[in-house]
Design a protein around this motif. Structure first.
Motif, PDB file in Angstrom:
ATOM      1  N   THR A  56       0.734  -1.188  -0.061  1.00 53.29           N
ATOM      2  CA  THR A  56       0.113  -0.069   0.046  1.00 53.29           C
ATOM      3  C   THR A  56       0.825   1.253   0.053  1.00 53.29           C
ATOM      4  O   THR A  56       0.506   2.213  -0.673  1.00 53.29           O
ATOM      5  CB  THR A  56      -0.802  -0.058   1.311  1.00 53.29           C
ATOM      6  OG1 THR A  56      -1.704  -1.139   1.344  1.00 53.29           O
ATOM      7  CG2 THR A  56      -1.872   1.147   1.001  1.00 53.29           C
ATOM      8  N   GLU A  76       8.963   2.737   7.635  1.00 57.92           N
ATOM      9  CA  GLU A  76       8.839   1.511   7.639  1.00 57.92           C
ATOM     10  C   GLU A  76       9.289   1.000   8.955  1.00 57.92           C
ATOM     11  O   GLU A  76      10.648   1.314   9.332  1.00 57.92           O
ATOM     12  CB  GLU A  76       9.481   0.615   6.598  1.00 57.92           C
ATOM     13  CG  GLU A  76       9.387  -0.841   6.749  1.00 57.92           C
ATOM     14  CD  GLU A  76       8.143  -1.410   7.480  1.00 57.92           C
ATOM     15  OE1 GLU A  76       7.047  -1.252   6.583  1.00 57.92           O
ATOM     16  OE2 GLU A  76       8.178  -2.168   8.243  1.00 57.92           O
ATOM     17  N   SER A  86       3.609  -7.872   3.328  1.00 58.71           N
ATOM     18  CA  SER A  86       3.815  -7.829   1.835  1.00 58.71           C
ATOM     19  C   SER A  86       5.388  -8.545   1.664  1.00 58.71           C
ATOM     20  O   SER A  86       5.218  -9.024   0.239  1.00 58.71           O
ATOM     21  CB  SER A  86       4.020  -6.314   1.692  1.00 58.71           C
ATOM     22  OG  SER A  86       2.880  -5.478   1.639  1.00 58.71           O
ATOM     23  N   PHE A  92      -0.245 -15.043  -3.491  1.00 59.85           N
ATOM     24  CA  PHE A  92      -1.370 -15.222  -4.411  1.00 59.85           C
ATOM     25  C   PHE A  92      -1.589 -14.087  -5.075  1.00 59.85           C
ATOM     26  O   PHE A  92      -2.406 -13.188  -4.162  1.00 59.85           O
ATOM     27  CB  PHE A  92      -2.364 -16.104  -3.899  1.00 59.85           C
ATOM     28  CG  PHE A  92      -2.045 -17.516  -3.317  1.00 59.85           C
ATOM     29  CD1 PHE A  92      -0.854 -18.073  -3.432  1.00 59.85           C
ATOM     30  CD2 PHE A  92      -2.865 -18.488  -3.204  1.00 59.85           C
ATOM     31  CE1 PHE A  92      -0.444 -19.297  -2.887  1.00 59.85           C
ATOM     32  CE2 PHE A  92      -2.742 -19.771  -2.770  1.00 59.85           C
ATOM     33  CZ  PHE A  92      -1.310 -20.162  -2.669  1.00 59.85           C
ATOM     34  N   VAL A 230       7.218   4.791  13.629  1.00 60.48           N
ATOM     35  CA  VAL A 230       6.697   5.994  14.039  1.00 60.48           C
ATOM     36  C   VAL A 230       6.143   5.668  15.716  1.00 60.48           C
ATOM     37  O   VAL A 230       5.289   4.822  15.727  1.00 60.48           O
ATOM     38  CB  VAL A 230       5.690   6.530  13.154  1.00 60.48           C
ATOM     39  CG1 VAL A 230       5.205   7.846  13.678  1.00 60.48           C
ATOM     40  CG2 VAL A 230       6.145   6.688  11.887  1.00 60.48           C
TER      41      VAL A 230
HETATM   42  C1  LIG Z   1       1.562 -15.284   6.048  1.00 60.66           C
HETATM   43  C2  LIG Z   1       0.512 -14.245   5.167  1.00 60.66           C
HETATM   44  C3  LIG Z   1       0.321 -14.791   3.859  1.00 60.66           C
HETATM   45  C4  LIG Z   1      -0.617 -13.916   3.087  1.00 60.66           C
HETATM   46  N1  LIG Z   1      -0.798 -14.543   1.867  1.00 60.66           N
HETATM   47  C5  LIG Z   1      -1.444 -13.740   0.953  1.00 60.66           C
HETATM   48  C6  LIG Z   1      -1.667 -14.101  -0.300  1.00 60.66           C
HETATM   49  O1  LIG Z   1      -1.308 -15.290  -0.901  1.00 60.66           O
HETATM   50  N2  LIG Z   1      -2.320 -13.333  -1.368  1.00 60.66           N
HETATM   51  C7  LIG Z   1      -2.886 -12.214  -0.861  1.00 60.66           C
HETATM   52  O2  LIG Z   1      -3.332 -11.530  -1.736  1.00 60.66           O
HETATM   53  N3  LIG Z   1      -2.465 -11.626   0.247  1.00 60.66           N
HETATM   54  C8  LIG Z   1      -2.043 -12.576   1.175  1.00 60.66           C
HETATM   55  N4  LIG Z   1      -1.779 -11.868   2.342  1.00 60.66           N
HETATM   56  C9  LIG Z   1      -2.163 -10.700   2.785  1.00 60.66           C
HETATM   57  C10 LIG Z   1      -0.959  -9.606   2.241  1.00 60.66           C
HETATM   58  O3  LIG Z   1       0.036  -9.836   2.376  1.00 60.66           O
HETATM   59  C11 LIG Z   1      -1.413  -7.949   2.689  1.00 60.66           C
HETATM   60  O4  LIG Z   1      -2.914  -7.911   2.302  1.00 60.66           O
HETATM   61  C12 LIG Z   1      -0.588  -6.997   1.975  1.00 60.66           C
HETATM   62  O5  LIG Z   1       0.532  -7.347   1.910  1.00 60.66           O
HETATM   63  C13 LIG Z   1      -1.108  -5.752   2.745  1.00 60.66           C
HETATM   64  O6  LIG Z   1       0.086  -5.016   2.225  1.00 60.66           O
HETATM   65  P1  LIG Z   1       0.161  -3.173   3.171  1.00 60.66           P
HETATM   66  O7  LIG Z   1       1.261  -2.713   2.675  1.00 60.66           O
HETATM   67  O8  LIG Z   1      -1.247  -2.604   3.374  1.00 60.66           O
HETATM   68  O9  LIG Z   1       0.459  -3.954   4.658  1.00 60.66           O
HETATM   69  P2  LIG Z   1       1.775  -4.620   5.303  1.00 60.66           P
HETATM   70  O10 LIG Z   1       2.722  -5.207   4.172  1.00 60.66           O
HETATM   71  O11 LIG Z   1       1.430  -5.378   6.241  1.00 60.66           O
HETATM   72  O12 LIG Z   1       2.573  -3.240   5.602  1.00 60.66           O
HETATM   73  C14 LIG Z   1       2.348  -2.442   6.600  1.00 60.66           C
HETATM   74  C15 LIG Z   1       3.694  -1.950   7.175  1.00 60.66           C
HETATM   75  O13 LIG Z   1       3.511  -0.935   8.179  1.00 60.66           O
HETATM   76  C16 LIG Z   1       4.583  -0.866   9.214  1.00 60.66           C
HETATM   77  N5  LIG Z   1       3.984  -0.062  10.102  1.00 60.66           N
HETATM   78  C17 LIG Z   1       3.105  -0.351  11.218  1.00 60.66           C
HETATM   79  N6  LIG Z   1       3.031   0.542  11.935  1.00 60.66           N
HETATM   80  C18 LIG Z   1       4.038   1.413  11.721  1.00 60.66           C
HETATM   81  C19 LIG Z   1       4.555   2.454  12.465  1.00 60.66           C
HETATM   82  N7  LIG Z   1       4.079   2.916  13.547  1.00 60.66           N
HETATM   83  N8  LIG Z   1       5.864   3.148  12.022  1.00 60.66           N
HETATM   84  C20 LIG Z   1       6.253   2.679  10.858  1.00 60.66           C
HETATM   85  N9  LIG Z   1       5.863   1.732   9.981  1.00 60.66           N
HETATM   86  C21 LIG Z   1       4.743   0.887  10.673  1.00 60.66           C
HETATM   87  C22 LIG Z   1       4.758  -2.424   9.226  1.00 60.66           C
HETATM   88  O14 LIG Z   1       5.993  -2.654   9.603  1.00 60.66           O
HETATM   89  C23 LIG Z   1       4.346  -3.024   8.000  1.00 60.66           C
HETATM   90  O15 LIG Z   1       5.867  -3.375   7.187  1.00 60.66           O
HETATM   91  C24 LIG Z   1      -1.042 -12.804   3.441  1.00 60.66           C
HETATM   92  C25 LIG Z   1      -0.456 -12.299   4.676  1.00 60.66           C
HETATM   93  C26 LIG Z   1       0.491 -13.033   5.418  1.00 60.66           C
HETATM   94  C27 LIG Z   1       0.511 -12.344   6.704  1.00 60.66           C
END
Ligand SMILES: Cc1cc2nc3c(=O)[nH]c(=O)nc-3n(C[C@H](O)[C@H](O)[C@H](O)COP(=O)(O)OP(=O)(O)OC[C@H]3O[C@@H](n4cnc5c(N)ncnc54)[C@H](O)[C@@H]3O)c2cc1C
Length: 453
Positions: A56, A76, A86, A92, A230
């Motif tokens: 995201t 991050e 991520s 998938f 943060v």
């Molecule tokens: C084991 C597992 C398997 C999955 N398999 C699939 C799949 O096969 N297909 C699929 O579509 N989805 C899957 N998902 C879900 C998918 O990975 C997530 O929906 C997607 O990665 C979300 O992206 P994001 O950037 O919103 O969140 P994230 O990738 O979780 O990133 C959020 C980031 O915010 C950071 N953060 C949080 N608080 C703070 C703060 N206060 N200060 C600084 N940084 C902060 C964290 O460290 C984190 O890295 C899976 C998830 C997991 C855990």
């Protein structure tokens, strides 16, 4: 590196928030981060600060910097970019991102908005595919559909019905395979009673994809700071002031892209609205050709089964089986060991020929669910300088990059929240008695386990 004490609150065991990279198969097979990405040091400023360096946040950063010429920085918490879900998911790229049935979504939002939502999901898959191609991201993309496998005979009829609905209502292509047919093109197992294949979908290496997005964002001018949790967020002089262990960042606008790793007490508008859920993955050592043949394994498509307490699995490049499952309510290392043992046993129960195959990797992370049972994207009503996107219900590989792009367009004034599908617009409601969230999850697990048997 452990973080200094903060007022932030987390729902699970501290081990789940340790910023060191997880011992995943993806970590073992991805290149190192760009050394130019370093923790925030000293006092800085930017136009837009993004909290969270997953799909995201990285997609929002890429699109803000490249398409809208905005000065943007990503903070991050993890020691590497893509540290959260991520960089460690199953890889998938498919439709979903909701825990609502089509009938329930239609009842709540109407058929037109349900169609808009499903169209956005299919668009998300193609959007991720295009990001990979346009930015020359080498992330082992493979497979041409998602196999939805019936884990018991009764489930096959339900899957066929679901496939027909996808075709009839949304024009989404599906194919149906009886158990015998699926053995010829997919695999055999004790929990294989036919399957449907849903296009569009494919599989990828999630961490390489995150790194590719990060490189593209960085090349477009975004600044990336891993190792930068943060710890406090204040409003000061019409700006936002974010504090990390070693620095501060002033910004005119903020994007919250923290998903299931969001800490509570960072900003009260987000408290109590999400339920992080642990998803666990094991991978086997490489399987030999004879071992693959013993389970009639033929497919490079990602697969899920029809259990409510889902199994997702795939053959990785190099012929390692990856199997994922939800479970565990604490996140403690001891419960992680129990989860690993249970999943190792399940590999052997579902694929008897692989009963004694060693497990090489085990890791886990948070997926993010909410009471609305669908993603939440928008702008805070009482502070329009704060944008957010989260709650992809374990389906973010297609949804999160698409959401990041939409948030970037909202920040740049090119679109507004009201243009999003109604299913995902705005904040979800707070959980009643948020301190009880893990108890609600425990009750749901018990109910699903009962339904799955
Ligand atoms: C084991 C597992 C398997 C999955 N398999 C699939 C799949 O096969 N297909 C699929 O579509 N989805 C899957 N998902 C879900 C998918 O990975 C997530 O929906 C997607 O990665 C979300 O992206 P994001 O950037 O919103 O969140 P994230 O990738 O979780 O990133 C959020 C980031 O915010 C950071 N953060 C949080 N608080 C703070 C703060 N206060 N200060 C600084 N940084 C902060 C964290 O460290 C984190 O890295 C899976 C998830 C997991 C855990």
């Amino acid at each position: 590196m452990m973080h200094a004490m903060t007022n932030l609150r987390t729902l699970y065991h501290p081990a789940m928030y340790d910023p060191a990279p997880v011992p995943s198969y993806w970590e073992a097979t991805a290149p190192a981060d760009d050394p130019a990405w370093t923790p925030l040091e000293g006092d800085g400023s930017c136009d837009v600060a993004i909290i969270g360096g997953g799909y995201t946040g990285l997609s929002a950063a890429l699109h803000l910097a490249r398409d809208h010429g905005v000065d943007v920085a990503v903070l991050e918490a993890g020691d590497r970019i893509g540290w959260g879900a991520s960089g460690r998911n199953g890889g998938f790229c498919c439709m979903g991102a909701t825990k609502m049935s089509i009938a329930e979504m239609t009842r709540r939002h109407g058929l037109d908005e349900t169609k808009r939502y499903y169209a956005s999901q299919a668009e998300g898959v193609e959007f991720t595919r295009a990001l990979i191609a346009d930015n020359h991201i080498d992330c082992d993309a493979r497979g041409d559909g998602l196999m939805d496998v019936a884990h018991r005979p009764r489930a096959f009829g339900e899957l066929k019905e679901y496939g027909e609905t996808l075709g009839k209502l949304f024009g989404i292509e599906t194919s149906v395979y009886s158990a015998e047919e699926f053995r010829e093109i997919g695999h055999d197992s004790t929990e294989q009673f036919g399957a449907i294949k849903v296009s569009p979908s494919f599989a990828l290496h999630p961490l390489k994809f995150a790194q590719g997005l990060a490189r593209a964002a960085s090349a477009a001018g975004a600044t990336l700071h891993p190792g930068s949790l943060v710890t406090s967020w204040l409003r000061e002089g019409g700006q936002h002031l974010l504090t990390t262990e070693r620095g501060t960042l002033r910004a005119k606008r903020i994007i919250v892209a923290a998903n299931g790793f969001l800490r509570e007490r960072l900003h009260r508008d987000f408290d109590g609205r999400i339920l992080p859920v642990i998803s666990n993955i094991v991978t086997t050592r490489p399987l030999t050709d004879d071992e693959l043949a013993a389970q009639s394994w033929k497919t490079d498509c990602p697969l899920i089964n029809s259990r409510k307490l889902l199994f997702y699995y795939a053959m990785l490049p190099g012929n390692r089986l990856m199997l994922g499952a939800r479970g565990d309510l604490t996140g403690s290392p001891a419960d992680g060991d129990r989860m690993r043992a249970w999943m190792t046993r399940r590999v052997g129960e579902v694929f008897p020929a692989w009963r004694d195959v060693e497990i090489d990797h085990f890791w886990r992370g948070f997926v993010c669910i909410s009471q609305r049972l669908a993603p939440s994207v928008g702008q805070l009503p009482d502070d329009p300088s704060v944008f957010y996107g989260f709650g992809y219900h374990a389906n973010g590989v297609n949804t999160a990059p698409w959401t990041g792009m939409k948030i970037a367009a909202m920040v740049a004034g090119k679109t507004v929240e009201a243009d999003l599908p109604a299913v995902m617009r705005g904040l979800p409601t707070r959980f009643p008695f948020p301190a009880l969230r893990r108890k609600y999850l425990g009750a749901a697990y018990r109910w699903y386990a009962f339904k799955d048997d």
